[in-house]
Design a protein around this motif. Structure first.
Motif, PDB file in Angstrom:
ATOM      1  N   PHE A  42       0.848  -1.191   0.000  1.00 59.01           N
ATOM      2  CA  PHE A  42       0.000   0.000   0.000  1.00 59.01           C
ATOM      3  C   PHE A  42       0.887   1.244   0.000  1.00 59.01           C
ATOM      4  CE2 PHE A  42       0.684  -1.001   4.472  1.00 59.01           C
ATOM      5  CZ  PHE A  42       0.862   0.229   5.091  1.00 59.01           C
ATOM      6  N   HIS A  43       0.290   2.388  -0.307  1.00 61.13           N
ATOM      7  CA  HIS A  43       1.075   3.617  -0.302  1.00 61.13           C
ATOM      8  C   HIS A  43       0.318   4.745   0.383  1.00 61.13           C
ATOM      9  CE1 HIS A  43      -1.307   4.204  -4.030  1.00 61.13           C
ATOM     10  NE2 HIS A  43      -1.145   5.504  -3.821  1.00 61.13           N
ATOM     11  N   LEU A  44       1.089   5.640   0.969  1.00 57.88           N
ATOM     12  CA  LEU A  44       0.560   6.831   1.629  1.00 57.88           C
ATOM     13  C   LEU A  44       0.844   8.033   0.740  1.00 57.88           C
ATOM     14  CD1 LEU A  44      -0.501   8.359   4.227  1.00 57.88           C
ATOM     15  CD2 LEU A  44       1.908   8.487   4.913  1.00 57.88           C
ATOM     16  N   VAL A  45      -0.146   8.898   0.601  1.00 55.60           N
ATOM     17  CA  VAL A  45       0.032  10.141  -0.159  1.00 55.60           C
ATOM     18  C   VAL A  45      -0.030  11.305   0.823  1.00 55.60           C
ATOM     19  CG1 VAL A  45      -0.791  11.556  -2.071  1.00 55.60           C
ATOM     20  CG2 VAL A  45      -1.175   9.080  -2.107  1.00 55.60           C
ATOM     21  N   ILE A  46       1.028  12.123   0.831  1.00 62.22           N
ATOM     22  CA  ILE A  46       1.048  13.359   1.610  1.00 62.22           C
ATOM     23  C   ILE A  46       1.172  14.486   0.594  1.00 62.22           C
ATOM     24  CG2 ILE A  46       2.222  14.700   3.389  1.00 62.22           C
ATOM     25  CD1 ILE A  46       3.381  12.117   4.486  1.00 62.22           C
ATOM     26  N   THR A  67       2.800  19.891  -4.682  1.00 66.00           N
ATOM     27  CA  THR A  67       3.652  19.120  -3.786  1.00 66.00           C
ATOM     28  C   THR A  67       2.969  17.820  -3.381  1.00 66.00           C
ATOM     29  OG1 THR A  67       4.648  21.138  -2.911  1.00 66.00           O
ATOM     30  CG2 THR A  67       4.860  19.156  -1.579  1.00 66.00           C
ATOM     31  N   VAL A  68       3.552  16.697  -3.791  1.00 63.58           N
ATOM     32  CA  VAL A  68       3.016  15.383  -3.448  1.00 63.58           C
ATOM     33  C   VAL A  68       4.172  14.433  -3.158  1.00 63.58           C
ATOM     34  CG1 VAL A  68       1.601  13.430  -4.159  1.00 63.58           C
ATOM     35  CG2 VAL A  68       1.039  15.703  -4.975  1.00 63.58           C
ATOM     36  N   LEU A  69       4.084  13.736  -2.017  1.00 65.69           N
ATOM     37  CA  LEU A  69       5.067  12.711  -1.686  1.00 65.69           C
ATOM     38  C   LEU A  69       4.330  11.377  -1.616  1.00 65.69           C
ATOM     39  CD1 LEU A  69       7.991  12.016  -0.851  1.00 65.69           C
ATOM     40  CD2 LEU A  69       7.269  12.305   1.535  1.00 65.69           C
ATOM     41  N   PHE A  70       4.805  10.405  -2.392  1.00 65.34           N
ATOM     42  CA  PHE A  70       4.241   9.052  -2.368  1.00 65.34           C
ATOM     43  C   PHE A  70       5.178   8.154  -1.562  1.00 65.34           C
ATOM     44  CE2 PHE A  70       2.884  10.886  -6.438  1.00 65.34           C
ATOM     45  CZ  PHE A  70       1.509  10.706  -6.383  1.00 65.34           C
ATOM     46  N   LEU A  71       4.662   7.521  -0.527  1.00 70.41           N
ATOM     47  CA  LEU A  71       5.459   6.627   0.319  1.00 70.41           C
ATOM     48  C   LEU A  71       4.912   5.207   0.183  1.00 70.41           C
ATOM     49  CD1 LEU A  71       5.570   8.903   3.488  1.00 70.41           C
ATOM     50  CD2 LEU A  71       7.401   8.578   1.830  1.00 70.41           C
ATOM     51  N   ASP A  72       5.726   4.312  -0.352  1.00 70.99           N
ATOM     52  CA  ASP A  72       5.308   2.927  -0.577  1.00 70.99           C
ATOM     53  C   ASP A  72       5.680   2.048   0.615  1.00 70.99           C
ATOM     54  OD1 ASP A  72       4.304   3.475  -3.098  1.00 70.99           O
ATOM     55  OD2 ASP A  72       6.212   3.079  -4.083  1.00 70.99           O
ATOM     56  N   PHE A  73       4.724   1.238   1.070  1.00 72.76           N
ATOM     57  CA  PHE A  73       4.945   0.331   2.200  1.00 72.76           C
ATOM     58  C   PHE A  73       4.669  -1.108   1.769  1.00 72.76           C
ATOM     59  CE2 PHE A  73       3.947   4.406   4.126  1.00 72.76           C
ATOM     60  CZ  PHE A  73       4.887   4.515   5.145  1.00 72.76           C
ATOM     61  N   GLN A  74       5.398  -2.024   2.398  1.00 78.00           N
ATOM     62  CA  GLN A  74       5.205  -3.453   2.142  1.00 78.00           C
ATOM     63  C   GLN A  74       5.180  -4.186   3.473  1.00 78.00           C
ATOM     64  OE1 GLN A  74       8.212  -5.285  -0.285  1.00 78.00           O
ATOM     65  NE2 GLN A  74       7.339  -7.336  -0.104  1.00 78.00           N
ATOM     66  N   VAL A  80       5.634  -3.973   8.947  1.00 79.70           N
ATOM     67  CA  VAL A  80       5.387  -2.991   7.897  1.00 79.70           C
ATOM     68  C   VAL A  80       6.679  -2.198   7.675  1.00 79.70           C
ATOM     69  CG1 VAL A  80       4.037  -0.991   7.177  1.00 79.70           C
ATOM     70  CG2 VAL A  80       2.960  -2.811   8.528  1.00 79.70           C
ATOM     71  N   ASP A  81       7.193  -2.229   6.461  1.00 78.75           N
ATOM     72  CA  ASP A  81       8.423  -1.507   6.122  1.00 78.75           C
ATOM     73  C   ASP A  81       8.164  -0.543   4.975  1.00 78.75           C
ATOM     74  OD1 ASP A  81      10.151  -2.891   7.962  1.00 78.75           O
ATOM     75  OD2 ASP A  81      10.071  -4.617   6.611  1.00 78.75           O
ATOM     76  N   MET A  82       8.823   0.604   5.020  1.00 75.59           N
ATOM     77  CA  MET A  82       8.708   1.541   3.910  1.00 75.59           C
ATOM     78  C   MET A  82       9.673   1.116   2.816  1.00 75.59           C
ATOM     79  SD  MET A  82       8.753   5.704   3.905  1.00 75.59           S
ATOM     80  CE  MET A  82      10.495   5.967   3.609  1.00 75.59           C
ATOM     81  N   ALA A  83       9.149   0.847   1.650  1.00 75.08           N
ATOM     82  CA  ALA A  83       9.973   0.349   0.547  1.00 75.08           C
ATOM     83  C   ALA A  83      10.732   1.482  -0.142  1.00 75.08           C
ATOM     84  CB  ALA A  83       9.095  -0.398  -0.464  1.00 75.08           C
ATOM     85  N   HIS A  84      10.016   2.535  -0.528  1.00 74.97           N
ATOM     86  CA  HIS A  84      10.690   3.679  -1.141  1.00 74.97           C
ATOM     87  C   HIS A  84       9.730   4.866  -1.219  1.00 74.97           C
ATOM     88  CE1 HIS A  84       9.048   1.194  -4.445  1.00 74.97           C
ATOM     89  NE2 HIS A  84       8.699   2.344  -4.976  1.00 74.97           N
TER      90      HIS A  84
END
Length: 312
Positions: A42-46, A67-74, A80-84
């Protein structure tokens, strides 16, 4: 609610299944993380408020210009780890610095879990991918993809069952999914199979019985004791004998071919299930599946095993 979970004025947070900008054909698997279910990816959008736009059909989408930051989690091995992290339009370091001033990196994972959990609640309430999900629709040659494909229905069933069990547990009531089990010989043989397989794999066997049947450990222990009384399992060793054997590092005696028989029994049961599934999809595979199943049965009979599901 923690204050940092609420975006400041001019900003918005959201989370969606899969990695950002992935074009996966369907939803990812739901996996257990502690006491909750989460998508495997899943991913978080800030982003700033102007990052969210409405297309001509009235559906929302994330505009990558502001301004958008996409944070991918696996989810991997229950963690739960942040992939990139990625961004579009502005360079990542520039976006990272702007976002860091709004919410620090140490809170990103908790923020992601909070908002993807919120997404799953909306998914359950709306009985399919929420209308606020910009990734829920995909226009192609056949038109807009359904919000409720087969895997979405599987999500619904799993989420609703999990919610019902959690609610029952909180009230101290029995799980609504757990029905009274009749301790037939067939059931106790399955208990014994699960128990022996776990023992062979050096795993806690009673715990594995509990996990397999989704039952409390105390209930699983009663089933194991009943299987011993029926002689589907050997008598339990005394604590002293078990400790002495462990100290001497002498392996437990096993009946010749016992492990192979156990393996075949599981393969046969699994093959029966898979055959039913495959035959619905492709009847032409019937002979292939049945031949494979018969080979397993023949070998099991040669080793003196019992065919699962056979009525005497």
């Amino acid at each position: 609610m923690d204050d940092y979970l609420i975006p400041p004025a001019g900003w918005r947070y959201a989370a969606y299944p899969w990695f950002a900008r992935d074009t996966a054909p369907d939803l990812p698997k739901l996996v257990q993380v502690g006491r909750v279910l989460l998508p495997e990816f899943f991913h978080l959008v800030i982003g700033t408020e102007d990052a969210w736009a409405i297309d001509r059909s009235g559906r929302p989408w994330v505009n990558a210009g502001p301004t958008v930051l996409f944070l991918d989690f696996q989810v991997f091995e229950g963690e739960v780890d942040m992939a990139h992290a990625t961004s579009i339009y502005f360079d990542l370091p520039e976006v990272y610095e702007r976002v860091r001033k709004v919410i620090g990196p140490s809170k990103w994972k908790r923020l992601g879990i909070h908002y993807i959990t919120q997404y799953l609640a909306e998914f359950t309430e709306e009985e399919g991918r929420p209308d606020t999900d910009p990734t829920a629709y995909d226009e192609g040659p056949s038109g807009i993809r359904s919000r409720r494909p087969e895997v979405a229905l599987e999500w619904l069933d799993k989420l609703q069952s999990h919610a019902a069990e959690a609610y029952a547990e909180a009230r101290g009531a029995p799980s609504p999914k757990r029905k009274r089990v009749k301790m037939t010989d067939e059931f106790l043989r399955e208990v014994a199979q699960v128990y022996r397989y776990a023992e062979n794999m050096d795993m806690p066997p009673t715990r594995d019985v509990a996990n397999h049947f989704k039952a409390p450990h105390s209930t699983a222990a009663k089933w194991v004791a009943a299987a011993r009384r029926k002689k589907f399992l050997p008598p339990a060793e005394s604590a002293a004998n078990e400790a002495a054997r462990a100290a001497a590092r002498t392996p437990a005696r096993t009946e010749p071919h016992a492990e192979r028989r156990l393996e075949l029994e599981w393969w046969i049961k699994d093959s029966m299930i898979q055959a039913d599934i495959e035959l619905e999809k492709d009847p032409k595979r019937k002979k292939e599946m049945m031949d494979k199943l018969q080979n397993y049965k023949d070998e099991l009979e040669r080793l003196g095993g019992e065919i699962p599901g056979r009525e005497d």
